[in-house]
Design a protein around this motif. Structure first.
Motif, PDB file in Angstrom:
ATOM      1  N   GLY A 169     -16.777  32.304 -20.854  1.00 55.82           N
ATOM      2  CA  GLY A 169     -16.591  31.325 -19.604  1.00 55.82           C
ATOM      3  C   GLY A 169     -15.863  31.872 -18.381  1.00 55.82           C
ATOM      4  O   GLY A 169     -15.325  32.955 -18.513  1.00 55.82           O
ATOM      5  N   ALA A 170     -16.107  31.191 -17.129  1.00 59.10           N
ATOM      6  CA  ALA A 170     -15.483  31.741 -16.099  1.00 59.10           C
ATOM      7  C   ALA A 170     -14.317  30.802 -15.650  1.00 59.10           C
ATOM      8  O   ALA A 170     -13.355  31.141 -14.933  1.00 59.10           O
ATOM      9  N   ASP A 171     -14.578  29.609 -15.829  1.00 58.46           N
ATOM     10  CA  ASP A 171     -13.612  28.371 -15.256  1.00 58.46           C
ATOM     11  C   ASP A 171     -13.472  27.288 -16.373  1.00 58.46           C
ATOM     12  O   ASP A 171     -14.123  26.901 -16.928  1.00 58.46           O
ATOM     13  N   ARG A 172     -11.963  27.229 -16.495  1.00 57.03           N
ATOM     14  CA  ARG A 172     -11.498  26.225 -17.412  1.00 57.03           C
ATOM     15  C   ARG A 172     -10.698  25.376 -16.586  1.00 57.03           C
ATOM     16  O   ARG A 172      -9.777  24.769 -17.388  1.00 57.03           O
ATOM     17  N   SER A 173     -10.556  25.107 -15.444  1.00 56.11           N
ATOM     18  CA  SER A 173      -9.893  24.207 -14.734  1.00 56.11           C
ATOM     19  C   SER A 173     -10.462  22.954 -15.133  1.00 56.11           C
ATOM     20  O   SER A 173     -11.490  22.549 -15.391  1.00 56.11           O
ATOM     21  N   LEU A 174      -9.446  21.909 -14.671  1.00 58.03           N
ATOM     22  CA  LEU A 174      -9.669  20.616 -14.929  1.00 58.03           C
ATOM     23  C   LEU A 174     -11.250  20.251 -13.813  1.00 58.03           C
ATOM     24  O   LEU A 174     -11.420  20.602 -12.804  1.00 58.03           O
ATOM     25  N   GLY A 175     -12.179  19.270 -14.585  1.00 59.33           N
ATOM     26  CA  GLY A 175     -13.361  19.134 -13.841  1.00 59.33           C
ATOM     27  C   GLY A 175     -14.492  19.066 -14.786  1.00 59.33           C
ATOM     28  O   GLY A 175     -14.284  19.723 -15.875  1.00 59.33           O
ATOM     29  N   THR A 176     -15.673  18.505 -14.350  1.00 59.97           N
ATOM     30  CA  THR A 176     -16.812  18.520 -15.430  1.00 59.97           C
ATOM     31  C   THR A 176     -17.836  19.555 -14.808  1.00 59.97           C
ATOM     32  O   THR A 176     -17.978  19.867 -13.727  1.00 59.97           O
ATOM     33  N   GLY A 177     -18.662  20.047 -15.660  1.00 56.41           N
ATOM     34  CA  GLY A 177     -19.733  20.707 -15.545  1.00 56.41           C
ATOM     35  C   GLY A 177     -19.725  22.103 -15.755  1.00 56.41           C
ATOM     36  O   GLY A 177     -18.427  22.670 -15.426  1.00 56.41           O
ATOM     37  N   LEU A 178     -20.538  22.660 -16.440  1.00 53.76           N
ATOM     38  CA  LEU A 178     -20.323  24.369 -16.538  1.00 53.76           C
ATOM     39  C   LEU A 178     -20.935  24.919 -15.369  1.00 53.76           C
ATOM     40  O   LEU A 178     -21.508  24.563 -14.222  1.00 53.76           O
ATOM     41  N   THR A 179     -20.160  26.107 -15.200  1.00 50.56           N
ATOM     42  CA  THR A 179     -20.604  27.302 -14.165  1.00 50.56           C
ATOM     43  C   THR A 179     -22.106  27.526 -14.458  1.00 50.56           C
ATOM     44  O   THR A 179     -22.609  27.343 -15.206  1.00 50.56           O
ATOM     45  N   SER A 180     -22.743  28.028 -13.194  1.00 45.53           N
ATOM     46  CA  SER A 180     -24.034  28.095 -13.188  1.00 45.53           C
ATOM     47  C   SER A 180     -24.482  29.483 -14.544  1.00 45.53           C
ATOM     48  O   SER A 180     -25.383  29.420 -15.064  1.00 45.53           O
ATOM     49  N   ALA A 181     -23.625  30.240 -14.567  1.00 47.61           N
ATOM     50  CA  ALA A 181     -23.719  31.544 -15.471  1.00 47.61           C
ATOM     51  C   ALA A 181     -23.865  31.014 -16.802  1.00 47.61           C
ATOM     52  O   ALA A 181     -24.669  31.333 -17.702  1.00 47.61           O
ATOM     53  N   VAL A 182     -22.651  29.976 -17.253  1.00 46.40           N
ATOM     54  CA  VAL A 182     -22.804  29.622 -18.509  1.00 46.40           C
ATOM     55  C   VAL A 182     -23.862  28.485 -18.800  1.00 46.40           C
ATOM     56  O   VAL A 182     -24.316  28.507 -19.910  1.00 46.40           O
ATOM     57  N   SER A 183     -24.297  27.683 -17.703  1.00 48.48           N
ATOM     58  CA  SER A 183     -25.425  26.828 -17.899  1.00 48.48           C
ATOM     59  C   SER A 183     -26.704  27.511 -18.130  1.00 48.48           C
ATOM     60  O   SER A 183     -27.427  27.044 -18.916  1.00 48.48           O
ATOM     61  N   ALA A 184     -26.819  28.585 -17.608  1.00 45.54           N
ATOM     62  CA  ALA A 184     -28.187  29.530 -17.615  1.00 45.54           C
ATOM     63  C   ALA A 184     -27.922  30.061 -19.186  1.00 45.54           C
ATOM     64  O   ALA A 184     -29.252  30.208 -19.379  1.00 45.54           O
ATOM     65  N   ALA A 185     -27.093  30.215 -19.841  1.00 43.86           N
ATOM     66  CA  ALA A 185     -27.136  30.924 -21.162  1.00 43.86           C
ATOM     67  C   ALA A 185     -27.174  29.694 -22.243  1.00 43.86           C
ATOM     68  O   ALA A 185     -27.712  30.221 -23.360  1.00 43.86           O
ATOM     69  N   LEU A 186     -27.363  28.517 -21.923  1.00 44.98           N
ATOM     70  CA  LEU A 186     -27.545  27.434 -22.918  1.00 44.98           C
ATOM     71  C   LEU A 186     -29.085  27.359 -23.585  1.00 44.98           C
ATOM     72  O   LEU A 186     -29.236  27.510 -24.643  1.00 44.98           O
ATOM     73  N   PRO A 187     -30.278  27.573 -22.897  1.00 49.53           N
ATOM     74  CA  PRO A 187     -31.454  27.615 -23.528  1.00 49.53           C
ATOM     75  C   PRO A 187     -31.674  28.570 -24.551  1.00 49.53           C
ATOM     76  O   PRO A 187     -32.065  28.286 -25.908  1.00 49.53           O
ATOM     77  N   HIS A 188     -31.095  29.812 -24.273  1.00 51.55           N
ATOM     78  CA  HIS A 188     -31.166  30.943 -25.074  1.00 51.55           C
ATOM     79  C   HIS A 188     -30.118  30.804 -26.198  1.00 51.55           C
ATOM     80  O   HIS A 188     -30.724  30.897 -27.527  1.00 51.55           O
ATOM     81  N   LEU A 189     -29.065  30.299 -26.001  1.00 47.99           N
ATOM     82  CA  LEU A 189     -28.183  29.960 -27.383  1.00 47.99           C
ATOM     83  C   LEU A 189     -28.739  29.037 -27.873  1.00 47.99           C
ATOM     84  O   LEU A 189     -28.687  29.071 -29.346  1.00 47.99           O
ATOM     85  N   ALA A 190     -29.253  27.785 -27.680  1.00 43.58           N
ATOM     86  CA  ALA A 190     -29.851  26.754 -28.494  1.00 43.58           C
ATOM     87  C   ALA A 190     -31.142  27.350 -29.382  1.00 43.58           C
ATOM     88  O   ALA A 190     -31.072  27.238 -30.625  1.00 43.58           O
ATOM     89  N   ARG A 191     -31.706  28.378 -28.846  1.00 42.86           N
ATOM     90  CA  ARG A 191     -32.907  28.902 -29.671  1.00 42.86           C
ATOM     91  C   ARG A 191     -32.290  29.786 -30.609  1.00 42.86           C
ATOM     92  O   ARG A 191     -32.846  29.600 -31.853  1.00 42.86           O
ATOM     93  N   ARG A 192     -31.331  30.470 -30.365  1.00 43.36           N
ATOM     94  CA  ARG A 192     -30.810  31.364 -31.282  1.00 43.36           C
ATOM     95  C   ARG A 192     -30.250  30.657 -32.584  1.00 43.36           C
ATOM     96  O   ARG A 192     -30.194  30.692 -33.672  1.00 43.36           O
ATOM     97  N   ILE A 193     -29.376  29.225 -32.190  1.00 39.29           N
ATOM     98  CA  ILE A 193     -28.945  28.396 -33.321  1.00 39.29           C
ATOM     99  C   ILE A 193     -29.937  27.812 -34.128  1.00 39.29           C
ATOM    100  O   ILE A 193     -29.865  27.921 -35.290  1.00 39.29           O
ATOM    101  N   GLU A 194     -31.049  27.456 -33.205  1.00 37.39           N
ATOM    102  CA  GLU A 194     -32.178  26.683 -34.179  1.00 37.39           C
ATOM    103  C   GLU A 194     -32.601  27.839 -35.182  1.00 37.39           C
ATOM    104  O   GLU A 194     -32.914  27.457 -36.234  1.00 37.39           O
TER     105      GLU A 194
END
Length: 178
Positions: free
Chosen positions: A131-156
């Motif tokens: 990750g890049a940002d662990r400050s207070l607030g909601t929402g993932l940074t764009s780079a981390v968010s972009a990794a989610l579809p591939h990550l979900a496929r690997r987990i499945e």
């Protein structure tokens, strides 16, 4: 001792600490995807704040556990994902003092505690997302968010590949690693 069966997929994190919410966001995406393509029966999707007692309850009696959590190394490449397979009975060393975590105790400490109590997971696969940002607030940074579809496929893929075997044969301590 009760035989191990089923699969737990656990997203660890805090959705109010930006990229630390990647575990929870991955579970949300897996739930959405499961509506279209169900995971094997006996698969449980769960969110956790990383509390060792709650983690032990989630992975207890499971033949396979997959954990998704954020990591914040000094030279992070946000969105880069590491996959780590832990051998049954193998326990990682707790992180050094001063580590960069938003949890009071990390996954390594939870695993060590669970092992000492005889409540560790069967097979374990850990996905750590930089990750890049662990400050207070909601929402993932764009780079981390972009990794989610591939990550979900690997987990499945992991759940489907190993889910049928773990349900049918249970966990065999002498079996090869995942």
């Amino acid at each position: 001792m009760k035989p191990l069966a089923g699969t737990a997929v656990i997203g660890i994190g805090n959705e109010f600490r930006r990229d630390d919410g990647v575990g929870w966001a991955t579970i949300a995406l897996l739930c959405e995807r499961e509506a279209r393509r169900p995971l094997p029966s006996g698969t449980e999707l769960a969110r956790s704040d990383g509390d060792p007692g709650r983690l032990m309850t989630l992975w207890e009696d499971k033949a396979l556990t997959l954990v998704i959590d954020a990591c914040f190394p000094p030279a992070a490449q946000p969105g880069r994902t590491h996959r780590w397979c832990v051998a049954p009975g193998e326990m990682p060393h707790p992180a050094a003092a001063g580590r960069q975590s938003t949890h009071g105790l990390g996954l390594a400490e939870a695993l060590c505690l669970a092992d000492s109590l005889g409540r560790g997971p069967g097979r374990l696969i850990v996905y750590a997302v930089e990750g890049a940002d662990r400050s207070l607030g909601t929402g993932l940074t764009s780079a981390v968010s972009a990794a989610l579809p591939h990550l979900a496929r690997r987990i499945e893929e992991d759940v489907r590949k190993h889910g049928e075997r773990t349900r049918r044969t249970r966990f065999d301590p002498g079996s090869p690693l995942v």
